[in-house]
Structure formats: C-alpha cells, structure tokens
Scaffold this active site. Structure first.
Site, short mmCIF file in Angstrom:
data_model
loop_
_atom_site.label_atom_id
_atom_site.label_comp_id
_atom_site.label_asym_id
_atom_site.label_seq_id
_atom_site.Cartn_x
_atom_site.Cartn_y
_atom_site.Cartn_z
N GLU A 41 5.73 -3.52 -5.69
CA GLU A 41 4.89 -4.39 -4.41
C GLU A 41 4.16 -5.26 -5.29
O GLU A 41 3.20 -4.79 -6.03
CB GLU A 41 4.00 -3.20 -3.66
CG GLU A 41 3.28 -3.80 -3.01
CD GLU A 41 2.02 -2.69 -2.37
OE1 GLU A 41 2.35 -1.55 -2.42
OE2 GLU A 41 1.09 -3.15 -2.14
N ARG A 45 -2.93 -10.78 -4.51
CA ARG A 45 -4.26 -10.87 -5.11
C ARG A 45 -4.34 -12.12 -6.08
O ARG A 45 -5.43 -12.48 -6.50
CB ARG A 45 -4.78 -9.55 -5.84
CG ARG A 45 -4.59 -8.27 -5.00
CD ARG A 45 -5.17 -7.12 -5.59
NE ARG A 45 -4.89 -6.14 -4.84
CZ ARG A 45 -5.47 -4.98 -5.11
NH1 ARG A 45 -6.19 -4.63 -6.03
NH2 ARG A 45 -5.53 -3.91 -4.14
N THR A 69 -1.19 -6.24 -0.53
CA THR A 69 -2.35 -6.85 -0.13
C THR A 69 -2.18 -8.19 0.64
O THR A 69 -2.99 -9.28 0.48
CB THR A 69 -3.25 -7.50 -1.55
OG1 THR A 69 -3.04 -6.44 -2.57
CG2 THR A 69 -4.69 -7.47 -1.21
N LYS A 129 0.46 3.20 4.71
CA LYS A 129 -0.16 3.31 3.54
C LYS A 129 -1.29 4.22 3.84
O LYS A 129 -2.17 4.05 4.76
CB LYS A 129 -0.51 2.07 2.96
CG LYS A 129 -1.34 1.89 1.83
CD LYS A 129 -1.55 0.60 1.18
CE LYS A 129 -2.26 0.69 -0.11
NZ LYS A 129 -2.34 -0.61 -0.67
C1 3PG Z 1 -3.58 -1.27 -4.35
O1 3PG Z 1 -3.43 -2.35 -4.28
O2 3PG Z 1 -2.67 -0.52 -3.29
C2 3PG Z 1 -4.24 -0.43 -4.86
O3 3PG Z 1 -5.26 -1.02 -5.57
C3 3PG Z 1 -3.44 0.25 -5.92
O4 3PG Z 1 -4.42 1.33 -6.35
P1 3PG Z 1 -4.37 2.11 -7.88
O5 3PG Z 1 -4.49 0.65 -8.81
O6 3PG Z 1 -5.45 2.91 -8.01
O7 3PG Z 1 -3.05 2.49 -8.20
#
Ligand code: 3PG
Length: 215
Positions: A41, A45, A69, A129
């Site tokens: 995924e 960002r 995101t 999610k």
């Molecule tokens: C995401 O973008 O789904 C989360 O920030 C992932 O969370 P983690 O970095 O705690 O695994």
C-alpha cells in the site's frame, strides 16, 4: 473487490509504505515479496506515490499494489491511472469512496466509530480499515465496536507490529493487518533493502506462529 480482498486475506499483512523516490519502488517491492509479502500500500503522503505505484505495477504485475492515504477523489483517479488495484484511506471520505465505487476500484476507508462504520455500510462496503488501531484502544476496542456488525471485516492499522499482529489475526473479524513496521520510511530512505526483506520474513513468521501453536 472480491479478488483483491481475497488476496489481502491470504497474505494476512498489508505492508504500508512511504516512498520519497520512485526509483526505490521496485527494489522495495522485491524485498517485500522476497520476505513473503508480495503486496504494497503506497501512501499518498509523498509526491512520489503515483510514480512509485506505476513503476511497481509495470515491472511487477503479479504484485498487489494499491494506494494509501487517499484523501481526495483526484488522488483516487491518479492512483487508478498509475495502476493501483485498491485504495485505502485513513477516514471515511464520501467523495473518495463514491469515486472508487463508481470506477470499480476496491476501497477500504478508515473507520473508528459506529458512525463511521454505518456510513460505510450505507455504501455497501464489507471491509474497512480500522485506524488508528492501537492508539484508539486496540483489540478490545475493535471487538466491542465490531460486535453489532456481523459480517463486516476489518484491516486494523496503526501501531501493529510483530508482537501484536497474531492477536489481531486470531480475531475472526480481522481480514488482515496493515502496517509499516517491516518497511519504516527511514529504512526505505536509507536503502536498507535487506533489512526490509528480513523484517518482512519475521512479520510473516509472527503472523503464522499462533496458528501453528493452535494447531
Ligand atoms: C497508515 O498509514 O495506515 C498508518 O500510519 C500505518 O501505521 P503504522 O505506521 O503504525 O504501521
């Protein structure tokens, strides 16, 4: 939706990656696959997200690549054009969800309240999610919030790691867990590909351990 959902279920873990330089995308995807998780995924960002998705989908068509995101319908469109096979969002965004549904792009919006869940149910979604899983209350909270909604499945993400992933996966309403712990942005940035491969293999082993113990 069904085929992507089934592949995520079989993998058990969905790696969440943050990539600054699209040139690193294919080596990173290869490291994840070598460790046992041929999926990524790629989060929107960074400005490199769409290019990273395009590189992976072109070079590694068998790898399940999606976008994370995703905050706007324009990003969803960009993701699909780049070859993303699914979209994940941190929250329940009606424009993002509706765009994906209208374009046959599987979408897993983030939820953490009954109100969010019921908005998603209203769109006919069956897999969501659960974010941010650990900070909001972890497995006990997920069990409580999931109780009224029999057939829904969740992808907990946020604070999942090798020490708690198995506990989540043992809850039947968890389809898979998402997380960045096997490929932290810092390791991606510094090119620690072997380390990512090893941590991915350890993640897969951690996810399986409970099942073996339980027979
Ligand atoms: C995401 O973008 O789904 C989360 O920030 C992932 O969370 P983690 O970095 O705690 O695994």
């Amino acid at each position: 939706m069904t085929e992507v959902r089934e592949r995520i279920r079989q993998l058990g873990i969905l790696p969440v990656i943050v990539i600054d330089d699209a040139a690193a995308a294919v080596p990173l995807a290869d490291a994840l696959a070598a460790g046992g998780l041929p999926a990524a995924e790629v989060t929107f960002r960074t400005a490199a997200a769409a290019a990273a998705i395009a590189r992976i989908s072109e070079a590694r068509p068998d790898l399940l690549v999606g976008a994370g995101t995703v905050l706007t319908s324009a990003q969803a469109a960009e993701a699909q054009a780049a070859g993303a096979r699914f979209v994940v969002a941190p929250g329940f965004s009606p424009p993002v969800v509706d765009w994906c549904l209208a374009h046959d792009l599987p979408v897993f919006p983030g939820v953490c309240t009954p109100t969010d869940i019921e908005a998603a149910l209203g769109r006919g979604l069956d897999t969501l999610k659960f974010f941010p899983a650990e900070p909001i209350g972890g497995l006990p909270y997920l069990k409580a919030i999931a109780a009224p909604y029999g057939s829904l499945r969740f992808i907990p993400t946020g604070g999942i790691n090798a020490s708690n992933v198995r506990a989540y996966l043992e809850f039947p309403k968890v389809l898979a867990c998402g997380g960045s712990w096997m490929a932290p942005a810092e390791w991606v940035r510094t090119g620690e590909i072997a380390r990512i491969g090893a941590e991915t293999a350890a993640a897969v082993a951690a996810a399986r351990r409970g099942a073996e113990v339980n027979g």
